[in-house]
Design an enzyme around this catalytic site. Structure first.
Site, PDB file in Angstrom:
ATOM      1  N   CYS A  78       0.622  -1.440   0.095  1.00 48.48           N
ATOM      2  CA  CYS A  78       0.145  -0.303   0.281  1.00 48.48           C
ATOM      3  C   CYS A  78       1.189   1.187   0.329  1.00 48.48           C
ATOM      4  O   CYS A  78       0.090   2.602   0.063  1.00 48.48           O
ATOM      5  CB  CYS A  78      -0.607  -0.143   1.389  1.00 48.48           C
ATOM      6  SG  CYS A  78      -1.431  -1.864   1.346  1.00 48.48           S
ATOM      7  N   HIS A 133      -3.442   7.910   5.936  1.00 49.47           N
ATOM      8  CA  HIS A 133      -3.449   6.839   5.065  1.00 49.47           C
ATOM      9  C   HIS A 133      -4.681   6.128   5.210  1.00 49.47           C
ATOM     10  O   HIS A 133      -5.562   5.821   4.547  1.00 49.47           O
ATOM     11  CB  HIS A 133      -3.088   5.893   6.054  1.00 49.47           C
ATOM     12  CG  HIS A 133      -2.842   3.988   5.165  1.00 49.47           C
ATOM     13  ND1 HIS A 133      -2.401   4.114   3.610  1.00 49.47           N
ATOM     14  CD2 HIS A 133      -2.451   2.985   5.487  1.00 49.47           C
ATOM     15  CE1 HIS A 133      -2.377   2.653   3.618  1.00 49.47           C
ATOM     16  NE2 HIS A 133      -2.062   1.889   4.642  1.00 49.47           N
ATOM     17  N   HIS A 151      -9.979   1.754  -0.659  1.00 48.68           N
ATOM     18  CA  HIS A 151      -9.027   1.453  -0.530  1.00 48.68           C
ATOM     19  C   HIS A 151      -8.108   0.988  -1.582  1.00 48.68           C
ATOM     20  O   HIS A 151      -8.290  -0.801  -2.024  1.00 48.68           O
ATOM     21  CB  HIS A 151      -8.768   0.712   0.147  1.00 48.68           C
ATOM     22  CG  HIS A 151      -7.114   0.369   1.098  1.00 48.68           C
ATOM     23  ND1 HIS A 151      -5.858   0.605   0.523  1.00 48.68           N
ATOM     24  CD2 HIS A 151      -6.121  -0.225   2.560  1.00 48.68           C
ATOM     25  CE1 HIS A 151      -5.021   0.486   0.709  1.00 48.68           C
ATOM     26  NE2 HIS A 151      -4.805  -0.595   1.681  1.00 48.68           N
TER      27      HIS A 151
END
Length: 438
Positions: A177, A312, A352
């Site tokens: 990520c 995030h 996400h």
């Protein structure tokens, strides 16, 4: 990674996001209006939908929601335009195809003719993770002969450089990520070191299989109701998404000479790792705090000047409180409770997007700066009680908020943290551009 004499800037950008969005105007409209861009699982990818939606019936498994943020144009591609045969295009991971066209649009948006770059010493740095597209290479099928390159993550950056004729470094970065901000970090470093005159930096995520859904169902880390709630008390897990973003990175002197628009100066980027101790996938507040402090030190920036943080924010029970602790100890500690730094996460809008999440967040930050407005984070009306918000120096932007410049500049930060322990952070200075078309 600082440099004030001739800073590295972002001079163009392009995006593809869920909801059929493929323009900056469309992306900003969705963010400003606070739209959720999630939809049911795709029924045209040959995924075992019935099994996925009943996986919670297995002992020890959580729920896979019938929801995610998916690129509606992931299967649309003009191979001849990019010099590929139809067979080669079908065999190629859709991440290669989507990244190609987003890179092309980023160049056009910057005012650069993509068709006139053959031989140019330009770098290409793309964040990508493996997404299990197509059949195995080790079998006989109609795609044989094209699958090795078609399946390689390395070919995402390589394909762009090949199609455009770029001769600078071409690297695909996989830091889970954190991939996209790690790619930005490498691109800025390469331009600063003179390895290339300028560069493309970006990331892409198109899920060729539902692997992520199964893995997080086993870990019971997905939101059963299909809504991603970063930093909220009701956060119950993440929701998967897709997307792509590419930015043009160059020195400001070149940007000014070429008449390119400067969306932001990259004051500093940094990448680190959690180290040992906790399990690999568990984030570290100490590592994130060290990273943020190192980035601010490299930028030479007082954290009290930072007005927006694009976090995030995956909406997981473990990750969000850890991130908030690091943000409160760094940015929050520099702000008065009467003037907190605004925080948000684009994952509330589109899920996400994994390797591409940091770039989608970066482009959100740049657009917020250009419009002088911090776009809202959804589903966060009741913030998590894991942090004392009144004394944290942080505030969730749950409605559009004005972002006032300091002497004509807005300072912002963006984070992305990878499941394998790699963390990335960037600090930018954004010129006030709201009087021009963004």
């Amino acid at each position: 990674m600082s440099g004030t004499d001739d800073p590295i800037v972002i001079a163009g950008m392009a995006v593809e996001a869920p909801g059929g969005i493929d323009t900056l105007t469309g992306y900003w409209a969705a963010l400003e209006q606070g739209r959720e861009l999630l939809e049911p699982l795709p029924r045209d990818r040959d995924w075992p939908i019935r099994e996925m939606l009943s996986v919670h019936e297995h002992d020890g498994w959580g729920t896979i929601p019938d929801a995610g943020g998916f690129l509606t144009g992931a299967t649309v591609f003009d191979p001849q335009f990019f010099g590929m045969s139809p067979r080669e295009a079908v065999a190629a991971d859709p991440q290669q195809r989507v990244a190609l066209r987003v890179a092309w649009r980023a160049l056009e948006q910057a005012g650069i003719n993509p068709a006139r770059l053959d031989g140019a010493e330009v770098g290409c740095f793309l964040g990508v993770s493996a997404m299990e597209y197509g059949p195995l290479v080790a079998e006989v099928n109609e795609h044989s002969g094209f699958r090795v390159v078609g399946k390689m993550q390395a070919a995402v950056a390589g394909r762009i450089s090949h199609a455009l004729g770029l001769t600078g470094p071409a690297l695909t970065v996989d830091a889970a990520c954190a991939s996209s901000l790690a790619a930005l970090h490498q691109a800025a470093a390469a331009v600063r070191a003179g390895e290339c005159e300028w560069a493309l930096a970006g990331a892409v995520c198109v899920m060729g299989s539902p692997a992520a859904f199964y893995e997080f169902a086993k870990n019971k880390a997905q939101a059963a109701d299909g809504h991603c709630r970063p930093y909220a008390e009701g956060a119950a897990g993440t929701v998967w998404g897709e997307g792509a973003g590419v930015v043009v990175v160059e020195r400001e002197s070149r940007s000014r000479a070429m008449g390119h628009r400067v969306y932001g100066r990259i004051l500093a980027t940094r990448v680190n790792h959690n180290g040992g101790g906790a399990p690999l996938a568990v984030p570290s507040a100490a590592a994130q705090e060290r990273l943020i402090r190192a980035t601010l030190d490299a930028a030479g920036l007082d954290p009290a000047l930072v007005g927006m943080i694009e976090g995030h924010g995956t909406a997981t029970a473990v990750g969000d409180p850890i991130e908030l602790a690091a943000l409160a100890a760094t940015y929050g500690a520099a702000h008065q409770s009467s003037d907190p730094v605004l925080l948000g996460s684009v994952k509330s809008n589109l899920g996400h997007a994994q390797a591409a999440s940091g770039l989608l967040g970066l482009i959100k930050l740049l657009l917020c700066g250009a419009h002088g407005t911090v776009a809202p984070t959804l589903h966060a009306g009741e913030p998590t009680t894991a942090v004392d918000w009144a004394h944290s120096g942080l505030r969730l932007a749950t409605t559009p908020q004005p972002w006032h410049p300091v002497d004509g500049i807005r300072y912002g930060a963006v984070s992305s943290f990878g499941v394998t322990g790699t963390n990335a952070h960037a600090v930018l200075a954004l010129p006030a551009l709201e009087d021009t078309h963004a």
